[in-house]
Enzyme design. Sequence first.
Site, PDB file in Angstrom:
ATOM      1  N   GLU A 301      -3.511  14.485  -3.847  1.00 23.73           N
ATOM      2  CA  GLU A 301      -4.603  14.947  -4.716  1.00 23.73           C
ATOM      3  C   GLU A 301      -4.138  15.797  -5.893  1.00 23.73           C
ATOM      4  O   GLU A 301      -4.739  16.832  -6.185  1.00 23.73           O
ATOM      5  CB  GLU A 301      -5.602  15.737  -3.856  1.00 23.73           C
ATOM      6  CG  GLU A 301      -5.058  17.044  -3.230  1.00 23.73           C
ATOM      7  CD  GLU A 301      -4.398  16.894  -1.878  1.00 23.73           C
ATOM      8  OE1 GLU A 301      -3.911  15.797  -1.569  1.00 23.73           O
ATOM      9  OE2 GLU A 301      -4.363  17.884  -1.117  1.00 23.73           O
ATOM     10  N   HIS A 325     -11.260  10.089  -0.599  1.00 23.85           N
ATOM     11  CA  HIS A 325     -10.565  11.216   0.042  1.00 23.85           C
ATOM     12  C   HIS A 325      -9.833  12.077  -0.998  1.00 23.85           C
ATOM     13  O   HIS A 325     -10.026  13.297  -1.051  1.00 23.85           O
ATOM     14  CB  HIS A 325      -9.587  10.673   1.094  1.00 23.85           C
ATOM     15  CG  HIS A 325      -8.779  11.726   1.778  1.00 23.85           C
ATOM     16  ND1 HIS A 325      -9.077  12.200   3.038  1.00 23.85           N
ATOM     17  CD2 HIS A 325      -7.693  12.416   1.372  1.00 23.85           C
ATOM     18  CE1 HIS A 325      -8.198  13.134   3.368  1.00 23.85           C
ATOM     19  NE2 HIS A 325      -7.341  13.282   2.379  1.00 23.85           N
ATOM     20  N   GLU A 326      -9.026  11.444  -1.820  1.00 20.72           N
ATOM     21  CA  GLU A 326      -8.255  12.241  -2.799  1.00 20.72           C
ATOM     22  C   GLU A 326      -9.186  12.911  -3.814  1.00 20.72           C
ATOM     23  O   GLU A 326      -8.955  14.038  -4.234  1.00 20.72           O
ATOM     24  CB  GLU A 326      -7.205  11.379  -3.495  1.00 20.72           C
ATOM     25  CG  GLU A 326      -6.206  10.679  -2.562  1.00 20.72           C
ATOM     26  CD  GLU A 326      -5.612  11.565  -1.486  1.00 20.72           C
ATOM     27  OE1 GLU A 326      -5.520  12.793  -1.668  1.00 20.72           O
ATOM     28  OE2 GLU A 326      -5.243  11.030  -0.419  1.00 20.72           O
ATOM     29  N   HIS A 329     -10.720  16.066  -2.479  1.00 18.69           N
ATOM     30  CA  HIS A 329      -9.816  17.223  -2.556  1.00 18.69           C
ATOM     31  C   HIS A 329     -10.003  18.012  -3.861  1.00 18.69           C
ATOM     32  O   HIS A 329      -9.557  19.156  -3.947  1.00 18.69           O
ATOM     33  CB  HIS A 329      -8.357  16.778  -2.481  1.00 18.69           C
ATOM     34  CG  HIS A 329      -7.813  16.625  -1.095  1.00 18.69           C
ATOM     35  ND1 HIS A 329      -7.833  17.644  -0.169  1.00 18.69           N
ATOM     36  CD2 HIS A 329      -7.186  15.586  -0.493  1.00 18.69           C
ATOM     37  CE1 HIS A 329      -7.248  17.217   0.954  1.00 18.69           C
ATOM     38  NE2 HIS A 329      -6.855  15.977   0.784  1.00 18.69           N
ATOM     39  N   GLU A 348      -7.760  19.449   4.805  1.00 20.98           N
ATOM     40  CA  GLU A 348      -7.879  18.042   5.199  1.00 20.98           C
ATOM     41  C   GLU A 348      -9.127  17.727   6.025  1.00 20.98           C
ATOM     42  O   GLU A 348      -9.697  16.652   5.892  1.00 20.98           O
ATOM     43  CB  GLU A 348      -6.610  17.588   5.937  1.00 20.98           C
ATOM     44  CG  GLU A 348      -5.346  17.654   5.083  1.00 20.98           C
ATOM     45  CD  GLU A 348      -5.380  16.776   3.827  1.00 20.98           C
ATOM     46  OE1 GLU A 348      -6.234  15.868   3.740  1.00 20.98           O
ATOM     47  OE2 GLU A 348      -4.552  17.014   2.921  1.00 20.98           O
ATOM     48  N   ASP A 406       4.882  20.416   8.236  1.00 23.62           N
ATOM     49  CA  ASP A 406       4.622  19.022   8.600  1.00 23.62           C
ATOM     50  C   ASP A 406       4.136  18.866  10.033  1.00 23.62           C
ATOM     51  O   ASP A 406       3.474  17.891  10.360  1.00 23.62           O
ATOM     52  CB  ASP A 406       5.925  18.218   8.468  1.00 23.62           C
ATOM     53  CG  ASP A 406       5.986  17.502   7.150  1.00 23.62           C
ATOM     54  OD1 ASP A 406       5.235  17.895   6.235  1.00 23.62           O
ATOM     55  OD2 ASP A 406       6.791  16.557   7.039  1.00 23.62           O
ATOM     56  N   TYR A 414      -7.271  16.622  10.318  1.00 25.20           N
ATOM     57  CA  TYR A 414      -8.150  15.692   9.593  1.00 25.20           C
ATOM     58  C   TYR A 414      -9.431  15.415  10.376  1.00 25.20           C
ATOM     59  O   TYR A 414     -10.543  15.624   9.881  1.00 25.20           O
ATOM     60  CB  TYR A 414      -7.437  14.356   9.343  1.00 25.20           C
ATOM     61  CG  TYR A 414      -6.383  14.400   8.268  1.00 25.20           C
ATOM     62  CD1 TYR A 414      -5.143  14.979   8.511  1.00 25.20           C
ATOM     63  CD2 TYR A 414      -6.603  13.847   7.012  1.00 25.20           C
ATOM     64  CE1 TYR A 414      -4.152  15.009   7.528  1.00 25.20           C
ATOM     65  CE2 TYR A 414      -5.623  13.868   6.024  1.00 25.20           C
ATOM     66  CZ  TYR A 414      -4.405  14.457   6.294  1.00 25.20           C
ATOM     67  OH  TYR A 414      -3.440  14.478   5.318  1.00 25.20           O
TER      68      TYR A 414
HETATM   69  N1  BES Z   1      -2.787  15.903   0.836  1.00 23.31           N
HETATM   70  C1  BES Z   1      -2.626  14.763   1.654  1.00 23.31           C
HETATM   71  C2  BES Z   1      -1.208  14.303   1.782  1.00 23.31           C
HETATM   72  C3  BES Z   1      -0.242  15.319   2.330  1.00 23.31           C
HETATM   73  C4  BES Z   1      -0.595  16.225   3.311  1.00 23.31           C
HETATM   74  C5  BES Z   1       1.048  15.349   1.853  1.00 23.31           C
HETATM   75  C6  BES Z   1       0.326  17.166   3.774  1.00 23.31           C
HETATM   76  C7  BES Z   1       1.968  16.279   2.324  1.00 23.31           C
HETATM   77  C8  BES Z   1       1.600  17.186   3.293  1.00 23.31           C
HETATM   78  C9  BES Z   1      -3.488  13.600   1.176  1.00 23.31           C
HETATM   79  O1  BES Z   1      -4.718  13.985   0.658  1.00 23.31           O
HETATM   80  C10 BES Z   1      -3.805  12.754   2.362  1.00 23.31           C
HETATM   81  O2  BES Z   1      -4.424  13.228   3.264  1.00 23.31           O
HETATM   82  N2  BES Z   1      -3.369  11.500   2.328  1.00 23.31           N
HETATM   83  C11 BES Z   1      -3.654  10.533   3.350  1.00 23.31           C
HETATM   84  C12 BES Z   1      -4.854   9.751   2.929  1.00 23.31           C
HETATM   85  C13 BES Z   1      -5.830   9.388   3.952  1.00 23.31           C
HETATM   86  C14 BES Z   1      -6.191  10.381   4.992  1.00 23.31           C
HETATM   87  C15 BES Z   1      -7.067   8.741   3.357  1.00 23.31           C
HETATM   88  C16 BES Z   1      -2.447   9.638   3.491  1.00 23.31           C
HETATM   89  O3  BES Z   1      -1.514   9.775   2.702  1.00 23.31           O
HETATM   90  O4  BES Z   1      -2.402   8.799   4.363  1.00 23.31           O
HETATM   91 ZN    ZN Z   2      -5.956  14.706   2.189  1.00 28.87          ZN
END
Ligand code: BES
Ligand code: ZN
Length: 641
Positions: A301, A325-326, A329, A348, A406, A414
């Site tokens: 995002e 989703h993005e 954010h 999230e 992580d 989520y």
């Molecule tokens: N912000 C996240 C990606 C992220 C989280 C990167 C933590 C690094 C550390 C992004 O918004 C996300 O949640 N992406 C998901 C999308 C999905 C849930 C629709 C993905 O990448 O799969």
């Molecule tokens: Zn996200």
Amino acid sequence: MLIRILIGAASALLLGSCQSGEAPAPRQAARMVAPVLTGADAIDVHSYAKPLEARVTHVALDLNVDFATKRVGGTATLDLQAKPGIDSITLDDKGLQIAGITNADGKPLPYKVGAVDPILGAPLTVQMGDAKRIIIRYTSAPDAGALQWLTPKQTAGKKSPYLLSQGQAIENRSWIPTQDSPGVRQTWEAKIRVPKALTAVMSAPKGAEPVTDGATRVFSYKMDKPVAPYLIAIAVGDLAFRELGPRTGVWTEPAMLDKAAAELADTEKMVVAAEKLFGPYQWGRYDMLVLPPSFPFGGMENPTLTFLTPTFIAGDKSLTSLIAHELAHSWSGNLATNATWADFWLNEGMTTYATTRIVEAVYGPKVAAQQVALGHDAMRAAITENGGPTGPDTRLHLDLKGRSPDDGLTDIAYEKGAAFLRTIEVAVGRERFDAWLKGWFSRHMFEPVTTSIFLADIRQHLIKGDAALETKLALDAWVNDPGIPANLAPADPQAFAEVDAAVTAFKTGTQPTTEAWQRWTTDEKLRFLTRLDKKQPTARLAALDQAFGLAKAGNNEVRFAFLTLAVAARYDPAVPALEQFLLVQGRRKFVRPLITALAADTTWGRPIAKRVYAKARPLYHPVTTRDLDKLDLIASPSAIL
Ligand code: BES
Ligand code: ZN
């Protein structure tokens, strides 16, 4: 919201008590400065910064992008505020090569890089004395964790190299020397020098027009809203842009532009729906960048410029809830931001809840109800994977001390987070909940937030002393206890009635008809595949694959779900398709579980994992290889950069 203009009383700002009404310091440009929180739960164990003593308020980058050496280098000029009597500031550094640090007049300042922690990197402490501005001359390391340098072969156009960054959670300290903590919001600007034929895009509005200078071109970007530093992002490549709506558009390689624009056609509608739900969009434009397939996430995002994997392109817009989703954010995460990674669920979980609301507004209640039901399945799976109903990591508010942020990247944040918010919505009614939600974003706009701030806000603005409601919501159990609280608002049991019946029928030997399979939506296909018993006889997988072409499905989520079953069942005929899938894209959500499952199967899977990972590794981003290298599949991974 309080008017947060730059105020001379630095210590007041540091303590988070930036009040309107105080006089701005003379001759300083008005710039928004967001306060740093003081509570114990706002201490970020993933940053060396001590922002209550001295903090960065603004970052100005002037960088050269050098594809030959895989380094970005130049200067970072930081504007600082310090409490009276404090003469040093601590920044975060991961592998930066620092040539020197001066004050604004060019006077060298003493600095020290402390011991390196494998997860956090090192503290960089600068003796700035009474300087309000410091200039750091540096370059990033070729193996910087945020950056991925692609060869022309790894792009769609095959002609130009490509650079992409991924800052979340704590990667940006590998290319930007600043306080890399989401609780320390900073405005920023950048001048980026790249080879003349390439375009640099960043997560901010364009500054000056690009300027050509000999063989290079200089791009300028400027973010005048204070953002968490993980949201500074860059990509450089052969890029083209297409307008989608009045404030939406897409950047990608020219060869991808038609496909990407077609898939993203509903974006403007989503922004309209989101504004209705959450309040005005605060970032100006909402553009997207569709990256090469090695981008490690589905989406990221980055403000004004969401980064996207090309693997969401299915040809039928069936995976565009990723965009919802993005986009969501832009409120949950980018306006109200988790102050530390322990409260990642506030980013999230709230976004996952908000996604479903956007999806409902744009695609209707049935699609939304199905996504809620899929979310509940994912939440339950995450509880199982994280130690069951008593596992400490099944709590929303996490303890991540000594661990990588992580570790918190699970469907607890989520889906349990989203289920919590939906439980509140169902308990108080939509109208009342929506009014609170809009209020939450406007009360915490451009601010860090914690679980305790969330609870206090809900109590003050939603519960308002109603003791019966307080009991009914079980707020403390939701945020502090492991497992799933008893008051969970259930998913609609009828959401997937036909598919669930097909799952039951499959157990007694009946496969869905081709008519049904072709009629089902992507979510219905996913419900079917993810609800099957994990260990299927290979003959049954063969029958499914032959009937519906699953190992090579054009929809990557469907393909992934089938390949997951194929690995569990040691289904040999899928191996070529599996290998190909792992070699054409590097989305961590897809490649990590497949390679990990292969590696764990010592007789059948591990040899496949070894062979494929040796070939695939150069395609994958450092945040993906960092985990996969731990599986010891190849002798000295870093030798094959
Ligand atoms: N912000 C996240 C990606 C992220 C989280 C990167 C933590 C690094 C550390 C992004 O918004 C996300 O949640 N992406 C998901 C999308 C999905 C849930 C629709 C993905 O990448 O799969
Ligand atoms: Zn996200």
